[in-house]
Design a protein around this motif. Structure first.
Motif, mmCIF file in Angstrom:
data_model
loop_
_atom_site.group_PDB
_atom_site.id
_atom_site.type_symbol
_atom_site.label_atom_id
_atom_site.label_comp_id
_atom_site.label_asym_id
_atom_site.label_seq_id
_atom_site.Cartn_x
_atom_site.Cartn_y
_atom_site.Cartn_z
ATOM 1 N N ARG A 10 0.827 -1.214 0.000
ATOM 2 C CA ARG A 10 0.000 0.000 0.000
ATOM 3 C C ARG A 10 0.857 1.259 0.000
ATOM 4 O O ARG A 10 0.526 2.243 -0.659
ATOM 5 C CB ARG A 10 -0.954 -0.006 1.201
ATOM 6 C CG ARG A 10 -2.071 -1.037 1.079
ATOM 7 C CD ARG A 10 -3.198 -0.799 2.064
ATOM 8 N NE ARG A 10 -2.801 -0.749 3.449
ATOM 9 C CZ ARG A 10 -2.814 -1.781 4.290
ATOM 10 N NH1 ARG A 10 -3.193 -2.978 3.864
ATOM 11 N NH2 ARG A 10 -2.453 -1.638 5.538
ATOM 12 N N SER A 14 0.820 3.992 -3.150
ATOM 13 C CA SER A 14 0.216 5.301 -2.860
ATOM 14 C C SER A 14 1.216 6.443 -2.939
ATOM 15 O O SER A 14 0.938 7.540 -2.458
ATOM 16 C CB SER A 14 -0.421 5.267 -1.467
ATOM 17 O OG SER A 14 0.576 5.039 -0.485
ATOM 18 N N ILE A 193 -1.489 4.330 3.912
ATOM 19 C CA ILE A 193 -1.554 2.871 4.123
ATOM 20 C C ILE A 193 -2.828 2.425 4.823
ATOM 21 O O ILE A 193 -3.066 1.229 4.955
ATOM 22 C CB ILE A 193 -0.314 2.331 4.868
ATOM 23 C CG1 ILE A 193 -0.222 2.862 6.286
ATOM 24 C CG2 ILE A 193 0.950 2.631 4.082
ATOM 25 C CD1 ILE A 193 0.904 2.231 7.094
#
Length: 195
Positions: A10, A14, A193
């Motif tokens: 994540r 991101s 996250i």
């Protein structure tokens, strides 16, 4: 996939997401260029990961008793922010560099005291025999990562500072008040996250 592997995935996926909090709402107290600094955002490798934090010594002149990540001002001999964060964590809490697996750097956070702090996100083994640098660190503890990343636990507050109202985040965990720059960096991480 382990919880830590999911966090890594994540975090890297991101990287394009801008940080919602780039710095304190009030302008810095000086026009000088910001002082580079870095902190280690150490996530413990558990099925339910934790986050290592410190409580600063009450005798310190600046930010006594506050909750913080291990870290500090960059030294001229530091290669980069990762080197700064690892050196500081080794000095402050005896965290061996060789046990730290760096995931990456989150967005820098600029404080009203004119530090530009780079959060270095990393994974560390659980239950390490950490030792606080006594004159600087009063305590080392672990909070549940899911708890601090949950937006429901990230409370916005406001206080007057040097004649101006200043907004900040605070996270209460047991009897610990996590606030200011540390809480802001946790809020930024939570946007990347999730809880």
């Amino acid at each position: 996939m382990s919880a830590v592997d999911a966090i890594r995935s994540r975090f890297h996926a991101s990287a394009h997401i801008p940080a919602p909090l780039a710095g304190d709402a009030a302008p810095p107290l000086t026009d000088e260029p910001p002082v580079p600094a870095a902190v280690l955002v150490a996530i413990t490798d558990r099925p339910e990961p934790g986050l290592l934090l410190t409580r600063r010594n009450e005798a310190l002149r600046k930010h006594p008793g506050q909750i913080a990540f291990a870290g500090g001002r960059a030294d001229p001999t530091d290669i980069d922010p990762v080197d700064t964060a690892l050196r500081e964590a080794c000095e402050e809490i005896s965290l061996p560099r060789g046990l730290v697996s760096v995931i990456g750097c989150d967005a820098p956070y600029r404080t009203i005291t004119n530090f530009s702090i780079m959060p270095v996100v990393a994974v560390v083994p659980p239950d390490l025999p950490l030792v606080p640098l006594e004159f600087e660190v009063a305590d080392i503890f672990e909070v549940p990562l899911g708890f601090v990343l949950d937006p429901a636990n990230q409370i916005q507050a406001e206080a007057e500072f040097r004649g101006q109202m200043r907004r900040y985040y605070e996270i209460m965990w047991q009897d610990r008040r996590i606030w200011g720059a540390t809480a802001a960096m946790i809020v930024n991480l939570s946007r990347r996250i999730g809880a």
